[in-house]
Design an enzyme around this catalytic site. Sequence first.
Site, PDB file in Angstrom:
ATOM      1  N   GLY A 117      -1.039  -0.862   0.303  1.00  0.00           N
ATOM      2  CA  GLY A 117      -0.003   0.009  -0.230  1.00  0.00           C
ATOM      3  C   GLY A 117       0.014   1.347   0.481  1.00  0.00           C
ATOM      4  O   GLY A 117      -0.942   2.121   0.394  1.00  0.00           O
TER       5      GLY A 117
ATOM      6  N   GLY B 115       2.412   3.803   0.070  1.00  0.00           N
ATOM      7  CA  GLY B 115       3.473   4.556  -0.608  1.00  0.00           C
ATOM      8  C   GLY B 115       3.103   6.032  -0.628  1.00  0.00           C
ATOM      9  O   GLY B 115       2.504   6.550   0.314  1.00  0.00           O
TER      10      GLY B 115
ATOM     11  N   VAL C  46       0.859   7.815  -2.213  1.00  0.00           N
ATOM     12  CA  VAL C  46      -0.559   8.160  -2.062  1.00  0.00           C
ATOM     13  C   VAL C  46      -1.145   7.510  -0.810  1.00  0.00           C
ATOM     14  O   VAL C  46      -1.797   8.175   0.006  1.00  0.00           O
ATOM     15  CB  VAL C  46      -1.377   7.738  -3.308  1.00  0.00           C
ATOM     16  CG1 VAL C  46      -2.841   8.107  -3.124  1.00  0.00           C
ATOM     17  CG2 VAL C  46      -0.829   8.389  -4.571  1.00  0.00           C
TER      18      VAL C  46
ATOM     19  N   LYS D 248      -0.741  10.125 -24.030  1.00  0.00           N
ATOM     20  CA  LYS D 248       0.281   9.536 -23.164  1.00  0.00           C
ATOM     21  C   LYS D 248       1.537   9.351 -24.019  1.00  0.00           C
ATOM     22  O   LYS D 248       1.462   9.296 -25.246  1.00  0.00           O
ATOM     23  CB  LYS D 248      -0.216   8.168 -22.654  1.00  0.00           C
ATOM     24  CG  LYS D 248       0.486   7.689 -21.413  1.00  0.00           C
ATOM     25  CD  LYS D 248      -0.219   8.109 -20.155  1.00  0.00           C
ATOM     26  CE  LYS D 248       0.547   7.623 -18.938  1.00  0.00           C
ATOM     27  NZ  LYS D 248      -0.100   7.983 -17.687  1.00  0.00           N
TER      28      LYS D 248
HETATM   29  P1  NAD Z   1       4.194   4.229  -4.711  1.00  0.00           P
HETATM   30  O1  NAD Z   1       5.111   3.401  -5.515  1.00  0.00           O
HETATM   31  O2  NAD Z   1       4.726   5.396  -3.943  1.00  0.00           O
HETATM   32  O3  NAD Z   1       3.370   3.334  -3.673  1.00  0.00           O
HETATM   33  C1  NAD Z   1       2.921   2.059  -3.958  1.00  0.00           C
HETATM   34  C2  NAD Z   1       3.166   1.238  -2.708  1.00  0.00           C
HETATM   35  O4  NAD Z   1       2.584  -0.043  -2.905  1.00  0.00           O
HETATM   36  C3  NAD Z   1       4.660   1.020  -2.414  1.00  0.00           C
HETATM   37  O5  NAD Z   1       4.932   1.367  -1.071  1.00  0.00           O
HETATM   38  C4  NAD Z   1       4.861  -0.474  -2.675  1.00  0.00           C
HETATM   39  O6  NAD Z   1       5.847  -1.043  -1.825  1.00  0.00           O
HETATM   40  C5  NAD Z   1       3.484  -0.994  -2.366  1.00  0.00           C
HETATM   41  N1  NAD Z   1       3.163  -2.312  -2.932  1.00  0.00           N
HETATM   42  C6  NAD Z   1       3.567  -2.851  -4.117  1.00  0.00           C
HETATM   43  N2  NAD Z   1       3.053  -4.086  -4.234  1.00  0.00           N
HETATM   44  C7  NAD Z   1       2.298  -4.322  -3.145  1.00  0.00           C
HETATM   45  C8  NAD Z   1       1.505  -5.404  -2.712  1.00  0.00           C
HETATM   46  N3  NAD Z   1       1.375  -6.508  -3.431  1.00  0.00           N
HETATM   47  N4  NAD Z   1       0.870  -5.308  -1.518  1.00  0.00           N
HETATM   48  C9  NAD Z   1       0.981  -4.181  -0.759  1.00  0.00           C
HETATM   49  N5  NAD Z   1       1.730  -3.130  -1.124  1.00  0.00           N
HETATM   50  C10 NAD Z   1       2.368  -3.194  -2.308  1.00  0.00           C
HETATM   51  O7  NAD Z   1       3.053   4.704  -5.758  1.00  0.00           O
HETATM   52  P2  NAD Z   1       1.952   5.814  -5.528  1.00  0.00           P
HETATM   53  O8  NAD Z   1       2.352   7.040  -6.267  1.00  0.00           O
HETATM   54  O9  NAD Z   1       1.556   5.870  -4.106  1.00  0.00           O
HETATM   55  O10 NAD Z   1       0.755   5.191  -6.381  1.00  0.00           O
HETATM   56  C11 NAD Z   1      -0.049   4.143  -5.868  1.00  0.00           C
HETATM   57  C12 NAD Z   1      -1.105   3.787  -6.912  1.00  0.00           C
HETATM   58  O11 NAD Z   1      -1.913   4.933  -7.184  1.00  0.00           O
HETATM   59  C13 NAD Z   1      -0.514   3.351  -8.259  1.00  0.00           C
HETATM   60  O12 NAD Z   1      -1.379   2.375  -8.818  1.00  0.00           O
HETATM   61  C14 NAD Z   1      -0.575   4.615  -9.089  1.00  0.00           C
HETATM   62  O13 NAD Z   1      -0.641   4.349 -10.454  1.00  0.00           O
HETATM   63  C15 NAD Z   1      -1.867   5.231  -8.582  1.00  0.00           C
HETATM   64  N6  NAD Z   1      -1.953   6.685  -8.766  1.00  0.00           N
HETATM   65  C16 NAD Z   1      -1.022   7.510  -8.207  1.00  0.00           C
HETATM   66  C17 NAD Z   1      -1.149   8.875  -8.372  1.00  0.00           C
HETATM   67  C18 NAD Z   1      -0.169   9.827  -7.734  1.00  0.00           C
HETATM   68  O14 NAD Z   1      -0.467  11.039  -7.654  1.00  0.00           O
HETATM   69  N7  NAD Z   1       0.962   9.367  -7.237  1.00  0.00           N
HETATM   70  C19 NAD Z   1      -2.206   9.416  -9.134  1.00  0.00           C
HETATM   71  C20 NAD Z   1      -3.151   8.539  -9.682  1.00  0.00           C
HETATM   72  C21 NAD Z   1      -3.005   7.177  -9.486  1.00  0.00           C
END
Ligand code: NAD
Length: 365
Positions: free
Chosen positions: A179, A181, A183, A79
């Site tokens: 959440g 977002g 994913v 990383k």
């Molecule tokens: P993102 O930022 O697009 O989505 C996260 C969502 O969670 C946002 O809409 C945010 O407003 C919401 N959020 C934050 N705090 C919150 C709370 N207390 N209650 C409810 N909602 C809340 O991120 P993402 O890319 O969708 O990733 C989501 C998770 O998955 C993260 O932990 C990330 O590390 C993990 N992840 C993502 C990927 C990927 O391909 N994007 C891969 C592996 C792991």
Amino acid sequence: MGVFPAIGDEFEEVVFFHDPQSGLKAIVAIHSTMLGPALGGTRFYPYRSEGEALTDVLRLARGMTFKAAAAGLDLGGGKAVILGDPRRDRTEELIRAYGRFIDTLGGRYITAEDVGTTGEDMDLVRRETRYVTGVSPAMGGGGDPSPVTAYGVYQGLIACAEEAWKDSSLQGRRIAVQGVGKVGYHVVKHLVEAGASVVVSDVDVDSVARAVREFGVDTADPDKIHAEECDVFAPCALGGIIRDDTIPSLKCRVVAGSANNQLERPEHGEALQELGILYAPDYVINAGGLINVADEIRGYDRERALARVREIYRTLRAVFKVAGEEGISTASAADRFAEERMRKVSRLRLYWVPGRSQYGTRSSF
Ligand code: NAD
């Protein structure tokens, strides 16, 4: 001054890059190359101190070793962090200086996007080095990995349903998604298509509104979604949601979602086990994004990447089996599963094969 003790003897290599002209200060941590080159994203973050940045990069690099091993990839774990505020400090010069430094590592570390960096940044890095994934489709990449991560989570949820209810169907199951977002949105889409009854929460009202509008899902208060009466609680927001103060209010049979580091502390895995709650270890179920970017190393092929992501189902089934046989938590079983694979596969590398690259297959690098 004890630098080595601060790093710990698990790590192969830690490199500090400094380019005063562009303001670049970066640390790359290579935890293990036992299975192959270390792949992991670059986090661009305004750390309060260099010590905090070092602690973070070491923790994240170690996690990548386990994630890649459990996902069946011939990749190690690494990383990188760039110290600074991406909104203020990000320039073409800085990102390209970073790419140039990555190139000096000769492929021992391959980077990707992470918190604070974007696919556009990876395209800039690509102009200085081949050792980068997560570039745009125009540059041969797989694009945003989030839908693929969500697909993997969905495959993992089927494995959880089979384990919990001896029935792989999610039809009629009540699933609380925290959440929606990048994913979470796609996870909800898969679940609704599978006939599940979905309730969502997000601190961002627009994201909630979109999920309601497009999928007709129910909503819950962001502070209370973990306490929702449901079959599955799916954390898809931030880490640390499974902790001392939230565990007693869980009313689900399964915890399975995309968020990284869902357990605040390792012992919370045992706490879930004692309550009879099945936990899908986060780094196993959310490996779709890593599998997707790893596919770029051979020249990106969406179908091949998705086929590999479907393996998350079988990996989880295997992890649950280890947990059952050994009487340990699924979180500990995942670590054991990954360690076992590293031990077995790396042993084979002791055989010298004429004309063969160390890692068995030749990459496009
Ligand atoms: P993102 O930022 O697009 O989505 C996260 C969502 O969670 C946002 O809409 C945010 O407003 C919401 N959020 C934050 N705090 C919150 C709370 N207390 N209650 C409810 N909602 C809340 O991120 P993402 O890319 O969708 O990733 C989501 C998770 O998955 C993260 O932990 C990330 O590390 C993990 N992840 C993502 C990927 C990927 O391909 N994007 C891969 C592996 C792991």
